[in-house]
Motif scaffolding. Structure first.
Motif, mmCIF file in Angstrom:
data_model
loop_
_atom_site.group_PDB
_atom_site.id
_atom_site.type_symbol
_atom_site.label_atom_id
_atom_site.label_comp_id
_atom_site.label_asym_id
_atom_site.label_seq_id
_atom_site.Cartn_x
_atom_site.Cartn_y
_atom_site.Cartn_z
ATOM 1 N N GLY A 33 1.093 -1.426 0.098
ATOM 2 C CA GLY A 33 -0.183 0.175 -0.041
ATOM 3 C C GLY A 33 0.839 1.315 0.491
ATOM 4 O O GLY A 33 -0.324 2.533 0.125
ATOM 5 N N ILE A 34 1.518 1.296 -0.483
ATOM 6 C CA ILE A 34 3.030 2.572 -0.798
ATOM 7 C C ILE A 34 3.509 3.045 -1.502
ATOM 8 O O ILE A 34 3.322 1.601 -2.947
ATOM 9 C CB ILE A 34 4.410 2.059 0.836
ATOM 10 C CG1 ILE A 34 4.832 0.560 0.239
ATOM 11 C CG2 ILE A 34 3.434 2.173 2.055
ATOM 12 C CD1 ILE A 34 6.333 1.001 0.388
ATOM 13 N N VAL A 70 -0.701 15.119 6.421
ATOM 14 C CA VAL A 70 0.108 15.151 7.424
ATOM 15 C C VAL A 70 0.668 13.782 7.282
ATOM 16 O O VAL A 70 0.002 13.023 7.445
ATOM 17 C CB VAL A 70 0.398 15.227 8.796
ATOM 18 C CG1 VAL A 70 1.411 15.386 9.780
ATOM 19 C CG2 VAL A 70 -0.352 16.712 8.942
ATOM 20 N N LEU A 71 2.103 13.191 7.458
ATOM 21 C CA LEU A 71 2.564 11.575 7.550
ATOM 22 C C LEU A 71 3.482 11.324 8.608
ATOM 23 O O LEU A 71 4.255 12.745 9.228
ATOM 24 C CB LEU A 71 3.384 11.656 6.380
ATOM 25 C CG LEU A 71 2.918 11.210 5.038
ATOM 26 C CD1 LEU A 71 4.267 11.346 4.398
ATOM 27 C CD2 LEU A 71 1.972 10.007 4.901
ATOM 28 N N ALA A 72 3.286 10.591 9.290
ATOM 29 C CA ALA A 72 3.624 10.250 10.928
ATOM 30 C C ALA A 72 4.066 8.424 10.117
ATOM 31 O O ALA A 72 3.291 7.646 9.619
ATOM 32 C CB ALA A 72 2.696 9.840 12.126
ATOM 33 N N ASP A 73 5.236 8.199 10.908
ATOM 34 C CA ASP A 73 5.945 6.699 10.688
ATOM 35 C C ASP A 73 5.326 6.414 12.398
ATOM 36 O O ASP A 73 5.002 6.649 12.794
ATOM 37 C CB ASP A 73 7.450 7.138 10.902
ATOM 38 C CG ASP A 73 8.313 7.151 11.501
ATOM 39 O OD1 ASP A 73 7.349 7.887 13.247
ATOM 40 O OD2 ASP A 73 9.815 7.408 11.542
ATOM 41 N N ARG A 74 5.786 4.657 12.228
ATOM 42 C CA ARG A 74 5.447 4.035 12.913
ATOM 43 C C ARG A 74 5.675 4.490 14.178
ATOM 44 O O ARG A 74 6.491 4.777 14.630
ATOM 45 C CB ARG A 74 5.892 2.815 13.023
ATOM 46 C CG ARG A 74 5.415 1.014 13.886
ATOM 47 C CD ARG A 74 6.218 0.163 13.493
ATOM 48 N NE ARG A 74 5.009 0.100 12.829
ATOM 49 C CZ ARG A 74 5.241 -1.531 12.220
ATOM 50 N NH1 ARG A 74 6.140 -2.844 13.229
ATOM 51 N NH2 ARG A 74 5.115 -1.640 11.395
ATOM 52 N N GLY A 75 4.733 4.944 15.373
ATOM 53 C CA GLY A 75 5.280 5.275 16.649
ATOM 54 C C GLY A 75 5.840 7.133 16.725
ATOM 55 O O GLY A 75 5.705 7.643 17.436
ATOM 56 N N PRO A 110 -4.241 6.195 0.525
ATOM 57 C CA PRO A 110 -4.917 7.069 1.078
ATOM 58 C C PRO A 110 -6.010 5.851 1.860
ATOM 59 O O PRO A 110 -6.777 5.545 0.669
ATOM 60 C CB PRO A 110 -5.692 8.527 0.208
ATOM 61 C CG PRO A 110 -4.616 8.845 -0.825
ATOM 62 C CD PRO A 110 -3.547 7.356 -0.813
ATOM 63 N N GLY A 111 -6.168 5.973 2.600
ATOM 64 C CA GLY A 111 -7.697 5.275 3.268
ATOM 65 C C GLY A 111 -7.063 4.217 3.774
ATOM 66 O O GLY A 111 -8.397 2.955 3.834
ATOM 67 N N ARG A 112 -5.735 3.294 3.314
ATOM 68 C CA ARG A 112 -5.652 1.830 3.171
ATOM 69 C C ARG A 112 -4.325 1.629 4.524
ATOM 70 O O ARG A 112 -3.772 2.552 4.337
ATOM 71 C CB ARG A 112 -4.963 2.210 2.111
ATOM 72 C CG ARG A 112 -4.551 -0.216 2.630
ATOM 73 C CD ARG A 112 -3.867 -0.475 0.962
ATOM 74 N NE ARG A 112 -5.474 -0.312 -0.427
ATOM 75 C CZ ARG A 112 -4.696 -0.271 -1.124
ATOM 76 N NH1 ARG A 112 -3.893 -0.606 -1.716
ATOM 77 N NH2 ARG A 112 -5.639 0.277 -2.941
ATOM 78 N N ALA A 113 -4.741 0.940 5.336
ATOM 79 C CA ALA A 113 -3.751 1.387 7.145
ATOM 80 C C ALA A 113 -1.888 0.277 5.759
ATOM 81 O O ALA A 113 -2.476 -0.967 5.157
ATOM 82 C CB ALA A 113 -3.750 -0.232 7.416
ATOM 83 N N THR A 114 -1.075 0.532 6.494
ATOM 84 C CA THR A 114 0.133 0.228 5.573
ATOM 85 C C THR A 114 0.694 -0.259 7.393
ATOM 86 O O THR A 114 0.572 0.265 8.776
ATOM 87 C CB THR A 114 1.355 1.103 5.149
ATOM 88 O OG1 THR A 114 1.317 2.193 6.350
ATOM 89 C CG2 THR A 114 0.391 1.304 3.987
ATOM 90 N N GLY A 115 2.055 -0.900 6.708
ATOM 91 C CA GLY A 115 2.917 -1.830 8.510
ATOM 92 C C GLY A 115 3.744 -0.173 8.720
ATOM 93 O O GLY A 115 3.866 -0.485 9.892
#
Length: 157
Positions: A33-34, A70-75, A110-115
């Motif tokens: 999803g990226i 706005v994007l964010a990485d894990r954590g 957009p709208g899809r979960a990724t790891g």
């Protein structure tokens, strides 16, 4: 996001790709999803450390109804604020990375979960980005609040 909002957001994001149609087709079928998209055409991205990015986003959402993507990485260790193209080339800020012309960023569908990376505020497809001056104001306000909190936590001596 509704289906039409997602479609508009995907069209806006992929419009910067060398072949937008192929990018969109691949992205929609990518199990992760990226996509890797070039910055500097319709937007630059300012990447802030999470300890500044989170409070900055809080301030920003109090200042305006809807900031740009706005994007964010894990954590939420790092957060990427979409700003007008050209911003990264003249941005000065300790610990802040600017991604502009000649750089590429990982973008989730957009709208899809990724790891890993995810949208805190997804693009709306209209081309809205956060005004760099407003983002700077929000960062100063967030940093000032953090400094006041630190002073209040220190024991007097």
């Amino acid at each position: 996001m509704t289906g039409s909002e997602t479609k508009a957001a995907v069209a806006w994001l992929t419009s910067v790709a060398p072949d937008p149609g192929a990018c969109r087709w691949d992205w929609e079928r990518n199990p992760r999803g990226i996509a890797l998209l070039p910055a500097g055409k319709r937007w630059d991205v300012l990447i802030l450390p999470g300890e500044l990015g989170c409070p900055t986003l809080d301030v920003l959402t109090r200042l305006i109804d809807r900031p740009g993507p706005v994007l964010a990485d894990r954590g939420e260790l790092r957060m990427g604020f979409f700003v007008p193209p050209g911003t990264a080339s003249h941005w000065l800020g300790s610990g802040i990375r600017g991604c502009g012309e000649g750089t590429w960023i990982v973008v989730p569908y957009p709208g899809r979960a990724t790891g890993g990376v995810r949208w805190l505020i997804p693009p709306d497809g209209s081309g809205t980005v956060t005004d760099a001056g407003l983002l700077e104001r929000a960062m100063h306000e967030a940093a000032g609040a953090a400094a006041r909190d630190t002073r209040e936590e220190r024991p007097e001596g």
